[in-house]
Design a protein around this motif. Structure first.
Motif, short mmCIF file in Angstrom:
data_model
loop_
_atom_site.label_atom_id
_atom_site.label_comp_id
_atom_site.label_asym_id
_atom_site.label_seq_id
_atom_site.Cartn_x
_atom_site.Cartn_y
_atom_site.Cartn_z
N LEU A 131 0.80 -1.23 0.00
CA LEU A 131 0.00 0.00 0.00
C LEU A 131 0.83 1.28 0.00
O LEU A 131 0.28 2.36 0.17
CB LEU A 131 -0.93 0.00 1.22
CG LEU A 131 -1.81 -1.25 1.39
CD1 LEU A 131 -2.53 -1.22 2.73
CD2 LEU A 131 -2.81 -1.36 0.25
N ALA A 132 2.13 1.14 -0.15
CA ALA A 132 3.05 2.28 -0.21
C ALA A 132 3.05 3.08 1.10
O ALA A 132 2.66 2.57 2.14
CB ALA A 132 2.71 3.17 -1.40
N GLU A 133 3.45 4.34 1.02
CA GLU A 133 3.66 5.13 2.23
C GLU A 133 2.37 5.43 2.98
O GLU A 133 2.37 5.53 4.21
CB GLU A 133 4.39 6.43 1.87
CG GLU A 133 5.81 6.19 1.39
CD GLU A 133 6.52 7.49 1.05
OE1 GLU A 133 5.87 8.55 1.08
OE2 GLU A 133 7.73 7.44 0.77
N LYS A 134 1.27 5.60 2.27
CA LYS A 134 0.00 5.86 2.95
C LYS A 134 -0.40 4.68 3.83
O LYS A 134 -0.91 4.86 4.93
CB LYS A 134 -1.10 6.16 1.93
CG LYS A 134 -1.00 7.53 1.28
CD LYS A 134 -2.21 7.81 0.40
CE LYS A 134 -2.16 9.21 -0.18
NZ LYS A 134 -3.35 9.49 -1.02
N GLY A 135 -0.17 3.50 3.32
CA GLY A 135 -0.47 2.31 4.10
C GLY A 135 0.41 2.20 5.33
O GLY A 135 -0.04 1.83 6.42
N TYR A 136 1.68 2.56 5.16
CA TYR A 136 2.61 2.50 6.29
C TYR A 136 2.25 3.53 7.35
O TYR A 136 2.44 3.29 8.55
CB TYR A 136 4.04 2.71 5.81
CG TYR A 136 5.07 2.42 6.87
CD1 TYR A 136 5.46 1.11 7.14
CD2 TYR A 136 5.64 3.45 7.62
CE1 TYR A 136 6.39 0.83 8.13
CE2 TYR A 136 6.57 3.18 8.60
CZ TYR A 136 6.94 1.87 8.85
OH TYR A 136 7.86 1.60 9.84
N ALA A 137 1.75 4.67 6.92
CA ALA A 137 1.34 5.71 7.88
C ALA A 137 0.19 5.20 8.76
O ALA A 137 0.19 5.41 9.98
CB ALA A 137 0.91 6.97 7.13
#
Length: 210
Positions: A11-17
Motif C-alpha cells: 500500500l506504499a507510504e499511505k499504508g505504512y502511515a
C-alpha cells in the motif's frame, strides 16, 4: 515489523502511515492489558498494578512516545502546507525494510530451533487463531464500521493485512520477563512467521478486490 513492511510493499507510504497508528494502539493494549494478564501466570512474586500504572507504563514506552511525537510533527507539517522533500521516499525505501531485517536477525540469534518440534500442536492452534479467526473477526468489524468507504478502502486494507500477521516480536517479551515458557513463544513466532509466505498471496488477492 513484518506487518509494517507488508503494508509498505502493498500500500506504499499511505499504508505504512496507517500502520503506525494501528501499531500505536496495539502497543498500548499490550502494556495495559496483555502484559498484566501474562503476569498472572508467572511463578515470580509480582506487585499488582492498577490501571493507571499500566497506562503510565504504556504511554512512557519509547515506541509509543516516538510514535506520538512523530505523528504530531507529521500532522503539523501536513497542515502547514510544506512540501515533503523527494528524498524522503528513498529514505523510507531503505530504512523500513532494513528495520525489519534487523529485527528478524536479533530474534534469530536467540532462537532455539530444535525446540519447535515439542510445540507442534500449540503452533498449529495459534496459526488457526492468527490466520483465520482474528482476521475474520477484525476485518468484518472494520467492514461494518465503514472502513471500506474511506480513502478507497485503505484503512480496511491495512486492517486486513495487520490482523493476518504472525505472532509479533512483542509476544516474546512477557515470557522473558515473567519466567514463562519462552520456547513455546519462540516456536509460535517462528512457525507463524514462516507461514506468512503462504498467507501473502492470499492477502494480495483479497486486497486487489477492495
Amino acid at each position: 515489523s513484518i506487518g509494517g513492511i507488508i503494508c509498505y510493499l502493498f500500500l506504499a507510504e499511505k499504508g505504512y502511515a496507517l500502520f503506525s497508528l494501528y501499531k500505536l494502539f496495539e502497543i498500548v493494549t499490550y502494556f495495559a492489558i496483555g502484559f498484566p494478564i501474562a503476569k498472572l501466570f508467572s511463578s515470580k512474586v509480582t506487585i499488582k498494578e492498577n490501571i493507571i500504572s499500566r497506562l503510565k507504563t504504556a504511554f512512557t514506552d519509547v515506541f509509543v512516545v516516538v510514535a506520538l511525537v512523530s505523528i504530531t510533527i507529521g500532522a503539523f507539517l501536513n497542515l502547514s502546507g510544506i512540501e515533503r522533500p523527494e528524498f524522503y521516499k528513498i529514505i523510507n525505501a531503505i530504512f523500513i525494510p532494513l528495520g525489519t531485517v534487523i529485527l528478524l536477525i536479533s530474534i534469530g540469534l536467540g532462537m532455539k530451533f530444535g525446540k519447535v518440534r515439542n510445540y507442534i500442536k500449540e503452533c498449529l492452534a495459534i496459526s488457526v487463531i492468527k490466520f483465520i479467526l482474528v482476521p475474520l473477526i477484525v476485518s468484518a468489524t472494520a467492514f461494518l464500521l465503514g472502513y471500506g468507504e474511506i480513502e478507497e478502502g485503505l484503512p480496511l486494507k491495512v486492517v486486513i493485512i495487520l490482523s493476518s500477521m504472525p505472532v509479533a516480536f512483542t509476544a516474546l517479551i512477557p515470557p522473558s520477563i515473567y519466567d514463562l515458557d519462552l520456547d513455546l513463544a519462540n516456536s509460535c513466532w517462528l512457525v507463524t512467521t514462516l507461514s506468512i509466505a503462504l498467507i501473502l498471496p492470499l492477502l494480495s488477492f483479497i486486497i486487489s478486490l477492495i
